[in-house]
Design a protein around this motif. Structure first.
Motif, mmCIF file in Angstrom:
data_model
loop_
_atom_site.group_PDB
_atom_site.id
_atom_site.type_symbol
_atom_site.label_atom_id
_atom_site.label_comp_id
_atom_site.label_asym_id
_atom_site.label_seq_id
_atom_site.Cartn_x
_atom_site.Cartn_y
_atom_site.Cartn_z
ATOM 1 N N ALA A 100 26.185 18.669 -11.549
ATOM 2 C CA ALA A 100 27.386 17.688 -10.981
ATOM 3 C C ALA A 100 28.650 17.749 -9.180
ATOM 4 O O ALA A 100 28.404 18.829 -9.459
ATOM 5 N N GLN A 101 28.416 16.606 -8.682
ATOM 6 C CA GLN A 101 29.597 16.768 -7.626
ATOM 7 C C GLN A 101 30.830 16.370 -8.532
ATOM 8 O O GLN A 101 30.956 15.799 -9.397
ATOM 9 N N ALA A 102 31.981 17.336 -7.905
ATOM 10 C CA ALA A 102 33.226 17.343 -8.511
ATOM 11 C C ALA A 102 34.378 17.272 -7.137
ATOM 12 O O ALA A 102 34.036 17.835 -6.088
ATOM 13 N N MET A 117 37.559 16.819 -10.579
ATOM 14 C CA MET A 117 37.429 16.235 -10.982
ATOM 15 C C MET A 117 35.670 15.809 -10.322
ATOM 16 O O MET A 117 35.588 15.809 -9.174
ATOM 17 N N ASN A 118 35.075 14.641 -11.949
ATOM 18 C CA ASN A 118 33.247 14.836 -11.042
ATOM 19 C C ASN A 118 33.917 13.894 -10.295
ATOM 20 O O ASN A 118 34.708 12.651 -10.835
ATOM 21 N N THR A 119 33.030 13.139 -9.047
ATOM 22 C CA THR A 119 33.532 12.492 -8.470
ATOM 23 C C THR A 119 32.518 11.058 -8.923
ATOM 24 O O THR A 119 32.620 9.685 -8.419
ATOM 25 N N ASP A 120 31.727 11.008 -10.624
ATOM 26 C CA ASP A 120 30.931 10.068 -10.333
ATOM 27 C C ASP A 120 31.958 9.308 -12.137
ATOM 28 O O ASP A 120 32.196 7.585 -11.536
ATOM 29 N N SER A 121 32.315 9.639 -13.108
ATOM 30 C CA SER A 121 33.004 9.806 -14.192
ATOM 31 C C SER A 121 34.191 9.457 -13.462
ATOM 32 O O SER A 121 34.997 9.163 -14.324
ATOM 33 N N ARG A 122 34.320 10.608 -12.722
ATOM 34 C CA ARG A 122 35.709 10.263 -12.648
ATOM 35 C C ARG A 122 37.287 10.917 -13.804
ATOM 36 O O ARG A 122 38.310 11.339 -13.420
#
Length: 139
Positions: A100-102, A117-122
């Protein structure tokens, strides 16, 4: 660092009854990666590192002025990940691997655990900085 460079640095150590300590050969700005040419030996009247291998390749946390002894708390692993940098986080359990991207919430060097911080789920998680700049979650 080569053995020859370490041997040359040890040759500079004074031959006294006191142990020699390492000092800055020049003013080292915060963020400077320490090399053999940045070090010199001084008498052991003050505390500090004595083994060049423990300083070479490390990064100065703060400015170290010329002639000042070098202490371990003045050095850190070189920063691989910078705050707000987009990084790849890898979560692995057995054969399952999720990437995942963070966004890094702090700087980190190899082996440091930082919050990202996960950029999709925050969602904010802790991850271990790898030598290649990726981060390992769920370690």
């Amino acid at each position: 660092m080569t053995r020859h460079a370490i041997a040359a640095l040890f040759a500079l150590l004074p031959l006294t009854g006191q142990a020699a300590v390492l000092a800055a050969a020049r003013t080292l700005q915060a963020g400077t990666i320490i090399t053999a040419s940045d070090l010199r030996a001084i008498d052991g009247k003050s505390a500090g590192l004595s083994d060049p291998a423990s300083a070479i390749g490390k990064q100065a946390r703060v400015t170290i002025y010329e002639g000042r002894p070098i202490h371990a708390n003045l050095l850190q692993s070189p920063r691989i990940v910078r705050r707000n940098q987009t990084v790849q986080v890898i979560f692995q359990r057995g054969a399952l691997q999720v990437r995942a991207q963070a966004r890094a919430l702090s700087d980190g060097g190899e082996g440091d655990v930082i919050r990202v911080m996960n950029t999709d789920s925050r969602k904010v998680i802790s991850a271990l900085v790898q030598p290649d700049g990726s981060l390992l979650a769920g370690f």
